[in-house]
Design a protein around this motif. Structure first.
Motif, PDB file in Angstrom:
ATOM      1  N   ALA A  64       0.950  -1.274   0.455  1.00 14.57           N
ATOM      2  CA  ALA A  64       0.002  -0.368  -0.064  1.00 14.57           C
ATOM      3  C   ALA A  64       0.722   1.468   0.113  1.00 14.57           C
ATOM      4  N   GLY A  65       2.282   0.994   0.702  1.00 10.09           N
ATOM      5  CA  GLY A  65       2.598   2.697   0.601  1.00 10.09           C
ATOM      6  C   GLY A  65       2.479   3.531   1.407  1.00 10.09           C
ATOM      7  N   THR A  66       2.042   4.508   1.047  1.00 11.41           N
ATOM      8  CA  THR A  66       1.804   5.969   1.024  1.00 11.41           C
ATOM      9  C   THR A  66      -0.092   5.850   1.083  1.00 11.41           C
ATOM     10  N   GLY A  67      -0.513   5.038   0.570  1.00  9.98           N
ATOM     11  CA  GLY A  67      -1.524   5.335   0.063  1.00  9.98           C
ATOM     12  C   GLY A  67      -2.337   5.703  -1.138  1.00  9.98           C
ATOM     13  N   LEU A  68      -1.308   6.298  -2.584  1.00 10.56           N
ATOM     14  CA  LEU A  68      -1.178   6.288  -3.396  1.00 10.56           C
ATOM     15  C   LEU A  68      -2.659   5.527  -4.102  1.00 10.56           C
ATOM     16  N   CYS A  69      -3.118   4.197  -4.619  1.00 10.16           N
ATOM     17  CA  CYS A  69      -3.721   3.458  -5.006  1.00 10.16           C
ATOM     18  C   CYS A  69      -5.116   3.795  -4.428  1.00 10.16           C
ATOM     19  N   ALA A  70      -4.511   3.373  -3.087  1.00  9.07           N
ATOM     20  CA  ALA A  70      -6.288   3.829  -2.533  1.00  9.07           C
ATOM     21  C   ALA A  70      -7.189   5.155  -2.042  1.00  9.07           C
ATOM     22  N   GLU A  71      -6.627   6.193  -2.634  1.00  9.69           N
ATOM     23  CA  GLU A  71      -6.829   7.298  -2.889  1.00  9.69           C
ATOM     24  C   GLU A  71      -7.453   7.136  -3.904  1.00  9.69           C
ATOM     25  N   ALA A  72      -6.872   7.282  -5.286  1.00  9.52           N
ATOM     26  CA  ALA A  72      -7.662   6.407  -6.389  1.00  9.52           C
ATOM     27  C   ALA A  72      -8.275   5.801  -6.351  1.00  9.52           C
ATOM     28  N   LEU A  73      -8.615   4.813  -5.753  1.00 14.13           N
ATOM     29  CA  LEU A  73      -9.479   3.769  -6.044  1.00 14.13           C
ATOM     30  C   LEU A  73     -11.661   5.045  -5.074  1.00 14.13           C
ATOM     31  N   SER A  74     -10.601   5.551  -3.907  1.00 16.19           N
ATOM     32  CA  SER A  74     -11.686   6.230  -3.094  1.00 16.19           C
ATOM     33  C   SER A  74     -12.755   7.326  -4.120  1.00 16.19           C
ATOM     34  N   ARG A  75     -11.781   8.292  -4.587  1.00 16.26           N
ATOM     35  CA  ARG A  75     -12.112   9.018  -5.920  1.00 16.26           C
ATOM     36  C   ARG A  75     -13.068   8.004  -7.160  1.00 16.26           C
ATOM     37  N   ARG A  76     -13.120   6.546  -7.256  1.00 20.12           N
ATOM     38  CA  ARG A  76     -13.697   6.613  -7.634  1.00 20.12           C
ATOM     39  C   ARG A  76     -15.707   5.827  -7.173  1.00 20.12           C
ATOM     40  N   GLY A  77     -14.858   5.882  -5.662  1.00 15.37           N
ATOM     41  CA  GLY A  77     -16.304   4.981  -5.023  1.00 15.37           C
ATOM     42  C   GLY A  77     -15.943   3.953  -4.639  1.00 15.37           C
ATOM     43  N   ILE A  78     -14.931   2.548  -5.163  1.00 13.14           N
ATOM     44  CA  ILE A  78     -14.832   1.463  -4.219  1.00 13.14           C
ATOM     45  C   ILE A  78     -13.919   1.497  -3.469  1.00 13.14           C
TER      46      ILE A  78
END
Length: 207
Positions: A64-78
């Protein structure tokens, strides 16, 4: 290997202890000094691909690192999204972003210490030079539900050098709906020796 936090040092990692040491030093500045400075678009590309193929939560963000991918998922409502990484300090930074349900420390080459079973998994920038090879797919599959989508980025040179093709073939009928899509790791404004590097977006479902 230099302990200075930069891409060349990251690509030169040899052991899990090397990773822990480097990312301890990089955690506070990673988003600014690496991701933003190098126009690092791969996390957003992984999230985009996961959404386009119909992936949904609960999702495990692998490396996960610093959460960059999760931020992008969150912006897509996932969501919800849990994250695992070998670096506690990187996860401390990720935690401040408020996009994770849970975060836990783990070596992705070993069985993952979670009681959760996931409908999806994503990974951006973890299956790459100096980091995780194809054997890292097994612990991810072990915590997936049948039919769940997995989307991992694999550095294109790393894919060829470390046996990903043979590993995926060996998975056989334990996976289905396999696809490979080559994408840019960095945006069009990136400069430097790695600016044109690419990754394979490897997507499949647990059969």
């Amino acid at each position: 290997m230099s302990d200075d936090p930069d891409l060349d040092s990251a690509y030169a990692l040899k052991t899990p202890a090397d990773s822990v040491r480097l990312y301890r030093a990089w955690a506070d500045s990673y988003d600014r000094d690496f991701a933003s400075a190098n126009h690092y678009v791969l996390p957003a590309e992984v999230a985009r691909h996961f959404a386009l193929i119909g992936g949904h939560g609960p999702v495990l963000d692998v490396g996960a690192g610093t959460g960059l991918c999760a931020e992008a998922l969150s912006r897509r409502g996932i969501g919800p999204v849990d994250g695992v990484d070998i670096s506690p300090q990187m996860l401390d930074t990720a935690r401040t972003k408020g996009v994770y349900r849970d975060l836990f420390v783990g070596n992705i080459l070993e069985p993952l210490q979670t009681s959760q079973v996931y409908q999806g998994a994503v990974s951006s920038g973890t299956f790459t030079n100096g980091h995780v090879g194809p054997d890292g797919l097994d612990p991810v599959l072990a915590v997936m539900r049948q039919g769940g989508w997995i989307v991992v980025s694999v550095n294109a040179l790393h894919y060829a050098a470390t046996g990903f093709e043979a590993k995926i073939k060996a998975l056989g009928d334990t996976i289905t709906d396999l696809s490979h899509t080559e994408v840019s790791i960095y945006g069009p404004d990136a400069t430097g020796p790695h600016a044109k590097d690419t990754a394979f977006m490897v997507a499949f479902r647990k059969a």
